[in-house]
Design a protein around this motif. Structure first.
Motif, PDB file in Angstrom:
ATOM      1  N   LEU A  53      -4.374   4.214   6.363  1.00 13.72           N
ATOM      2  CA  LEU A  53      -3.824   3.277   5.396  1.00 13.72           C
ATOM      3  C   LEU A  53      -4.416   3.460   3.998  1.00 13.72           C
ATOM      4  N   ARG A  54      -3.526   3.290   3.008  1.00 12.51           N
ATOM      5  CA  ARG A  54      -3.966   3.235   1.615  1.00 12.51           C
ATOM      6  C   ARG A  54      -3.865   1.815   1.102  1.00 12.51           C
ATOM      7  N   GLY A  55      -2.867   1.080   1.606  1.00 13.15           N
ATOM      8  CA  GLY A  55      -2.732  -0.298   1.173  1.00 13.15           C
ATOM      9  C   GLY A  55      -1.477  -0.957   1.697  1.00 13.15           C
ATOM     10  N   VAL A  56      -1.342  -2.250   1.368  1.00 15.70           N
ATOM     11  CA  VAL A  56      -0.160  -3.047   1.708  1.00 15.70           C
ATOM     12  C   VAL A  56       0.651  -3.241   0.440  1.00 15.70           C
ATOM     13  N   ARG A  57       1.908  -2.807   0.480  1.00 17.84           N
ATOM     14  CA  ARG A  57       2.787  -2.948  -0.667  1.00 17.84           C
ATOM     15  C   ARG A  57       3.527  -4.285  -0.578  1.00 17.84           C
ATOM     16  N   LEU A  58       3.404  -5.107  -1.626  1.00 19.54           N
ATOM     17  CA  LEU A  58       4.107  -6.374  -1.679  1.00 19.54           C
ATOM     18  C   LEU A  58       5.495  -6.168  -2.283  1.00 19.54           C
ATOM     19  N   LYS A  59       6.380  -7.103  -2.027  1.00 19.52           N
ATOM     20  CA  LYS A  59       7.743  -6.972  -2.548  1.00 19.52           C
ATOM     21  C   LYS A  59       7.807  -7.123  -4.057  1.00 19.52           C
ATOM     22  N   ASN A  60       6.754  -7.660  -4.645  1.00 20.61           N
ATOM     23  CA  ASN A  60       6.711  -7.740  -6.107  1.00 20.61           C
ATOM     24  C   ASN A  60       6.211  -6.444  -6.740  1.00 20.61           C
ATOM     25  N   GLY A  61       5.952  -5.434  -5.892  1.00 26.08           N
ATOM     26  CA  GLY A  61       5.542  -4.129  -6.384  1.00 26.08           C
ATOM     27  C   GLY A  61       4.053  -3.861  -6.334  1.00 26.08           C
ATOM     28  N   THR A  62       3.253  -4.886  -6.148  1.00 22.54           N
ATOM     29  CA  THR A  62       1.797  -4.722  -6.123  1.00 22.54           C
ATOM     30  C   THR A  62       1.343  -3.996  -4.855  1.00 22.54           C
ATOM     31  N   LEU A  63       0.410  -3.070  -5.019  1.00 24.52           N
ATOM     32  CA  LEU A  63      -0.215  -2.417  -3.868  1.00 24.52           C
ATOM     33  C   LEU A  63      -1.628  -2.956  -3.719  1.00 24.52           C
ATOM     34  N   ASP A 113      -8.271  -0.544   4.031  1.00 26.81           N
ATOM     35  CA  ASP A 113      -8.579   0.623   4.869  1.00 26.81           C
ATOM     36  C   ASP A 113      -8.063   0.471   6.293  1.00 26.81           C
ATOM     37  N   ALA A 114      -8.034  -0.761   6.789  1.00 29.38           N
ATOM     38  CA  ALA A 114      -7.561  -0.998   8.162  1.00 29.38           C
ATOM     39  C   ALA A 114      -6.945  -2.380   8.236  1.00 29.38           C
ATOM     40  N   LEU A 115      -5.958  -2.510   9.131  1.00 23.92           N
ATOM     41  CA  LEU A 115      -5.253  -3.779   9.270  1.00 23.92           C
ATOM     42  C   LEU A 115      -5.231  -4.202  10.740  1.00 23.92           C
ATOM     43  N   PHE A 116      -5.486  -5.483  10.977  1.00 22.39           N
ATOM     44  CA  PHE A 116      -5.394  -6.086  12.308  1.00 22.39           C
ATOM     45  C   PHE A 116      -4.292  -7.138  12.252  1.00 22.39           C
ATOM     46  N   PHE A 117      -3.500  -7.211  13.314  1.00 19.04           N
ATOM     47  CA  PHE A 117      -2.350  -8.122  13.268  1.00 19.04           C
ATOM     48  C   PHE A 117      -2.376  -9.138  14.395  1.00 19.04           C
TER      49      PHE A 117
END
Length: 316
Positions: free
Chosen positions: A209-219, A223-227
């Motif tokens: 992972l590099r990041g989470v992209r939001l719908k407003n365009g922000t990244l 490094d890691a995501l838990f759901f």
């Protein structure tokens, strides 16, 4: 048609460990395995002494080799239906309509995680996206961690990550703004960022992972995501028999993994909240010991009945 001592539905750690125990008891065992394991995306198992970070496929290969020593049969088939006949035997049917008879039935099919339908999720799942912090957070200690929970409460996971593995934790609710004020206070007091903006997807390269992209365009860099997105039973055999089920959908068993249906056992993730491989294997072992004890009693009763019948014929 031959009558087996026990049919085991599910070829994960619970079912395989039960098969080894029963095989060593010289029981006739048949294991059905669809190979749809919950941890098949994982790069390594954890929290299991002597097997730390072993790839699941390698672990299973060792298990299958051990089964051969005890004459346990393993079929790569799916059981689609199980019933109880008039004689009290379990009838299990595969997809081709073949019927298998057994005195006991052990359901060890486990769970399936409900995976979020996010663009980029599958490419990172099992590499830098995980569901269990106890299984995978150590490898990401002191890194930028995130929790994704849109329909569930992810606050407990956030606090667990922040107070155990990393101080840098971000909570993504993907448009869900219904967070209790008290919960928000706890999270903010711990330094956890809460982002309620809608999520566009996950971005990274080769599973990292590099990041989470939001719908407003922000990244937002992570490094890691838990759901947290819940899970479902892989099959409903136990429920179809009328087994007692808890409020979270887990089948209720006694300490020996027996359900309220005589002769029907459930072991593994399908019965408890502690979803560790080592716990599932232990449950399989407990179920197997009790199954063997029941078979011993039934064998003794059949011999006793036969002896009484023989004496009756001699007297006549």
């Amino acid at each position: 048609m031959d009558i087996l001592d026990c049919i085991i539905i599910g070829g994960g750690p619970a079912g395989l460990n039960a098969a080894v125990v029963l095989g060593r008891c010289r029981r006739s065992i048949l294991v059905f395995d669809t190979q749809e394991y919950r941890n098949r995306w994982s790069h390594g198992m954890h929290n299991y002494l002597t097997r730390d970070h072993i790839p699941p496929a390698e672990f299973l290969a060792i298990c299958h080799k051990e089964l051969e020593k005890y004459g346990v049969q393993l079929l790569r088939k799916r059981i689609v239906r199980s019933d109880r006949n008039a004689e009290g035997l379990f009838e299990s049917f595969d997809e081709e309509g073949n019927c298998y008879l057994s005195r006991k039935l052990l359901v060890a099919t486990g769970l399936s995680d409900n995976l979020p339908t996010l663009p980029g999720f599958e490419e990172h799942y099992g590499i830098s996206v995980h569901h269990c912090p106890y299984c995978d957070a150590w490898e990401w200690r002191d890194r930028r961690l995130a929790v994704y929970a849109k329909t569930k409460d992810g606050s407990e996971l956030c606090l667990a990550l922040q107070n155990t593995w990393s101080e840098d934790v971000t909570y993504f609710t993907d448009g869900n703004r219904r967070i209790k004020s008290s919960t928000r206070e706890y999270l903010e007091a711990s330094g956890i960022r809460i982002i309620t903006d809608a999520v566009e997807g996950l971005e990274g390269k080769e599973g990292m992972l590099r990041g989470v992209r939001l719908k407003n365009g922000t990244l937002v860099g992570i490094d890691a995501l838990f759901f947290v997105n819940g899970f479902t039973q892989q099959c409903n055999f136990a429920a179809a028999f009328g087994c007692d089920v808890g409020r979270k959908g887990a089948v209720i068993t006694n300490r020996s993994q027996q359900t309220n249906i005589t002769g029907l056992y459930v072991a593994g993730d399908a019965t408890r909240d502690m979803h560790f491989v080592v716990v599932a294997a232990a449950e399989g072992a407990k179920a197997a010991v009790n199954i063997n004890k029941e078979l011993i009693k039934e064998q003794a009763e059949r011999k006793r009945t036969a002896m009484k019948a023989d004496k009756g014929e001699m007297a006549a």
